[in-house]
Design a protein around this motif. Structure first.
Motif, PDB file in Angstrom:
ATOM      1  N   ALA A 197      -7.310  -5.422  -0.253  1.00  0.00           N
ATOM      2  CA  ALA A 197      -6.208  -5.687   0.683  1.00  0.00           C
ATOM      3  C   ALA A 197      -6.653  -5.417   2.112  1.00  0.00           C
ATOM      4  CB  ALA A 197      -4.994  -4.828   0.339  1.00  0.00           C
ATOM      5  N   ARG A 198      -7.427  -4.367   2.308  1.00  0.00           N
ATOM      6  CA  ARG A 198      -7.941  -4.083   3.657  1.00  0.00           C
ATOM      7  C   ARG A 198      -8.914  -5.163   4.104  1.00  0.00           C
ATOM      8  NH1 ARG A 198      -8.847   1.303   1.526  1.00  0.00           N
ATOM      9  NH2 ARG A 198      -7.039   2.546   2.047  1.00  0.00           N
ATOM     10  N   ARG A 199      -9.813  -5.519   3.213  1.00  0.00           N
ATOM     11  CA  ARG A 199     -10.866  -6.493   3.534  1.00  0.00           C
ATOM     12  C   ARG A 199     -10.308  -7.894   3.764  1.00  0.00           C
ATOM     13  NH1 ARG A 199     -13.569  -5.530  -0.739  1.00  0.00           N
ATOM     14  NH2 ARG A 199     -12.786  -7.246  -1.990  1.00  0.00           N
ATOM     15  N   GLU A 200      -9.470  -8.378   2.847  1.00  0.00           N
ATOM     16  CA  GLU A 200      -9.023  -9.769   2.899  1.00  0.00           C
ATOM     17  C   GLU A 200      -7.739  -9.972   3.697  1.00  0.00           C
ATOM     18  OE1 GLU A 200      -8.968 -11.486  -0.990  1.00  0.00           O
ATOM     19  OE2 GLU A 200     -11.019 -10.834  -1.425  1.00  0.00           O
ATOM     20  N   LEU A 201      -6.902  -8.971   3.771  1.00  0.00           N
ATOM     21  CA  LEU A 201      -5.616  -9.123   4.463  1.00  0.00           C
ATOM     22  C   LEU A 201      -5.507  -8.289   5.726  1.00  0.00           C
ATOM     23  CD1 LEU A 201      -3.328  -8.937   1.300  1.00  0.00           C
ATOM     24  CD2 LEU A 201      -4.139 -10.993   2.470  1.00  0.00           C
ATOM     25  N   GLY A 202      -6.450  -7.398   5.934  1.00  0.00           N
ATOM     26  CA  GLY A 202      -6.384  -6.528   7.093  1.00  0.00           C
ATOM     27  C   GLY A 202      -5.290  -5.477   6.982  1.00  0.00           C
ATOM     28  N   TRP A 203      -4.905  -5.169   5.765  1.00  0.00           N
ATOM     29  CA  TRP A 203      -3.811  -4.222   5.530  1.00  0.00           C
ATOM     30  C   TRP A 203      -4.245  -2.805   5.860  1.00  0.00           C
ATOM     31  CZ3 TRP A 203      -3.279  -0.163   1.999  1.00  0.00           C
ATOM     32  CH2 TRP A 203      -1.988   0.362   1.873  1.00  0.00           C
ATOM     33  N   GLN A 204      -3.366  -2.059   6.485  1.00  0.00           N
ATOM     34  CA  GLN A 204      -3.588  -0.643   6.761  1.00  0.00           C
ATOM     35  C   GLN A 204      -2.379   0.149   6.272  1.00  0.00           C
ATOM     36  OE1 GLN A 204      -6.308   0.919   7.985  1.00  0.00           O
ATOM     37  NE2 GLN A 204      -7.304  -1.067   7.895  1.00  0.00           N
ATOM     38  N   HIS A 205      -2.634   1.212   5.564  1.00  0.00           N
ATOM     39  CA  HIS A 205      -1.556   2.059   5.066  1.00  0.00           C
ATOM     40  C   HIS A 205      -0.903   2.767   6.244  1.00  0.00           C
ATOM     41  CE1 HIS A 205       0.478   5.286   2.917  1.00  0.00           C
ATOM     42  NE2 HIS A 205       0.382   4.531   1.856  1.00  0.00           N
ATOM     43  N   PRO A 206       0.430   2.801   6.302  1.00  0.00           N
ATOM     44  CA  PRO A 206       1.088   3.527   7.399  1.00  0.00           C
ATOM     45  C   PRO A 206       0.811   5.030   7.299  1.00  0.00           C
ATOM     46  CG  PRO A 206       2.705   2.739   5.815  1.00  0.00           C
ATOM     47  CD  PRO A 206       1.381   2.188   5.391  1.00  0.00           C
ATOM     48  N   GLY A 207       0.832   5.690   8.430  1.00  0.00           N
ATOM     49  CA  GLY A 207       0.610   7.131   8.451  1.00  0.00           C
ATOM     50  C   GLY A 207       1.791   7.886   7.861  1.00  0.00           C
ATOM     51  N   ILE A 208       1.554   9.134   7.520  1.00  0.00           N
ATOM     52  CA  ILE A 208       2.593   9.947   6.893  1.00  0.00           C
ATOM     53  C   ILE A 208       3.802  10.124   7.797  1.00  0.00           C
ATOM     54  CG2 ILE A 208       1.568  12.152   7.605  1.00  0.00           C
ATOM     55  CD1 ILE A 208       3.211  11.553   4.219  1.00  0.00           C
ATOM     56  N   GLU A 209       3.578  10.286   9.093  1.00  0.00           N
ATOM     57  CA  GLU A 209       4.700  10.461  10.021  1.00  0.00           C
ATOM     58  C   GLU A 209       5.587   9.220  10.040  1.00  0.00           C
ATOM     59  OE1 GLU A 209       1.471  10.803  11.090  1.00  0.00           O
ATOM     60  OE2 GLU A 209       1.347  12.990  11.054  1.00  0.00           O
ATOM     61  N   GLU A 210       4.952   8.057  10.093  1.00  0.00           N
ATOM     62  CA  GLU A 210       5.704   6.799  10.123  1.00  0.00           C
ATOM     63  C   GLU A 210       6.512   6.606   8.841  1.00  0.00           C
ATOM     64  OE1 GLU A 210       4.801   2.000  10.426  1.00  0.00           O
ATOM     65  OE2 GLU A 210       3.211   3.438  10.852  1.00  0.00           O
ATOM     66  N   MET A 211       5.901   6.921   7.708  1.00  0.00           N
ATOM     67  CA  MET A 211       6.610   6.767   6.435  1.00  0.00           C
ATOM     68  C   MET A 211       7.776   7.735   6.332  1.00  0.00           C
ATOM     69  SD  MET A 211       3.636   5.896   3.619  1.00  0.00           S
ATOM     70  CE  MET A 211       3.524   7.575   3.175  1.00  0.00           C
ATOM     71  N   CYS A 212       7.561   8.983   6.737  1.00  0.00           N
ATOM     72  CA  CYS A 212       8.623   9.985   6.643  1.00  0.00           C
ATOM     73  C   CYS A 212       9.806   9.644   7.543  1.00  0.00           C
ATOM     74  CB  CYS A 212       8.087  11.366   6.983  1.00  0.00           C
ATOM     75  SG  CYS A 212       7.090  12.056   5.657  1.00  0.00           S
ATOM     76  N   LYS A 213       9.535   9.094   8.726  1.00  0.00           N
ATOM     77  CA  LYS A 213      10.626   8.721   9.631  1.00  0.00           C
ATOM     78  C   LYS A 213      11.509   7.648   9.013  1.00  0.00           C
ATOM     79  CE  LYS A 213       8.315   9.862  13.949  1.00  0.00           C
ATOM     80  NZ  LYS A 213       7.673   9.339  15.155  1.00  0.00           N
ATOM     81  N   ALA A 214      10.941   6.798   8.183  1.00  0.00           N
ATOM     82  CA  ALA A 214      11.718   5.741   7.539  1.00  0.00           C
ATOM     83  C   ALA A 214      12.388   6.213   6.248  1.00  0.00           C
ATOM     84  CB  ALA A 214      10.814   4.547   7.241  1.00  0.00           C
ATOM     85  N   ILE A 215      11.717   7.054   5.496  1.00  0.00           N
ATOM     86  CA  ILE A 215      12.176   7.409   4.157  1.00  0.00           C
ATOM     87  C   ILE A 215      13.133   8.603   4.142  1.00  0.00           C
ATOM     88  CG2 ILE A 215      11.416   8.259   1.903  1.00  0.00           C
ATOM     89  CD1 ILE A 215       8.840   6.620   2.344  1.00  0.00           C
ATOM     90  N   VAL A 216      12.800   9.681   4.836  1.00  0.00           N
ATOM     91  CA  VAL A 216      13.564  10.927   4.727  1.00  0.00           C
ATOM     92  C   VAL A 216      15.033  10.761   5.117  1.00  0.00           C
ATOM     93  CG1 VAL A 216      13.756  13.297   5.561  1.00  0.00           C
ATOM     94  CG2 VAL A 216      11.534  12.391   4.870  1.00  0.00           C
ATOM     95  N   PRO A 217      15.363  10.150   6.273  1.00  0.00           N
ATOM     96  CA  PRO A 217      16.792  10.013   6.600  1.00  0.00           C
ATOM     97  C   PRO A 217      17.565   9.186   5.558  1.00  0.00           C
ATOM     98  CG  PRO A 217      15.451   9.584   8.536  1.00  0.00           C
ATOM     99  CD  PRO A 217      14.521   9.683   7.374  1.00  0.00           C
ATOM    100  N   ALA A 218      16.925   8.129   5.041  1.00  0.00           N
ATOM    101  CA  ALA A 218      17.590   7.307   4.029  1.00  0.00           C
ATOM    102  C   ALA A 218      17.822   8.099   2.749  1.00  0.00           C
ATOM    103  CB  ALA A 218      16.766   6.059   3.735  1.00  0.00           C
ATOM    104  N   GLU A 219      16.852   8.888   2.335  1.00  0.00           N
ATOM    105  CA  GLU A 219      17.004   9.706   1.126  1.00  0.00           C
ATOM    106  C   GLU A 219      18.071  10.779   1.308  1.00  0.00           C
ATOM    107  OE1 GLU A 219      15.723   9.682  -2.002  1.00  0.00           O
ATOM    108  OE2 GLU A 219      14.863   7.740  -1.546  1.00  0.00           O
ATOM    109  N   LEU A 220      18.103  11.419   2.458  1.00  0.00           N
ATOM    110  CA  LEU A 220      19.120  12.446   2.719  1.00  0.00           C
ATOM    111  C   LEU A 220      20.526  11.853   2.705  1.00  0.00           C
ATOM    112  CD1 LEU A 220      17.341  14.533   5.492  1.00  0.00           C
ATOM    113  CD2 LEU A 220      17.766  15.204   3.121  1.00  0.00           C
TER     114      LEU A 220
END
Length: 91
Positions: free
Chosen positions: A40-63
């Motif tokens: 995915a990185r090689r062919e699509l240029g995909w990069q995994h989001p950082g932990i801070e970015e993921m937590c900002k999206a996930i934690v408020p929704a879960e709470l």
């Protein structure tokens, strides 16, 4: 394990719960999960989001989701976390 889970499936469904303790859950544990994101990185240029970015999206929704649940059984029932998950499920 499979036989035990097969006995629990109807009980969970009777209670209106998803059958999370089921034969499929046992079968999943047999799957080989040693994969890499290199393609995915090689062919699509995909990069995994950082932990801070993921937590900002996930934690408020879960709470918010946890706060909206009341009652012991309702806390166990499946509830979509985001609108995008609901849209994907309805396709």
């Amino acid at each position: 394990m499979g036989a035990t889970m097969a006995l629990l499936e109807p009980i969970e469904r009777r209670l209106g719960l998803p059958a999370f303790l089921c034969r499929d859950a046992v079968n999943v544990t047999r799957v080989h999960l040693s994969y890499s994101a290199a393609k995915a990185r090689r062919e699509l240029g995909w990069q995994h989001p950082g932990i801070e970015e993921m937590c900002k999206a996930i934690v408020p929704a879960e709470l918010a989701l946890m706060a909206s649940r009341t009652g012991r059984l309702n806390k166990l029932r499946h509830q979509a976390v985001s609108e995008s998950m609901t849209a994907t499920k309805n396709r």
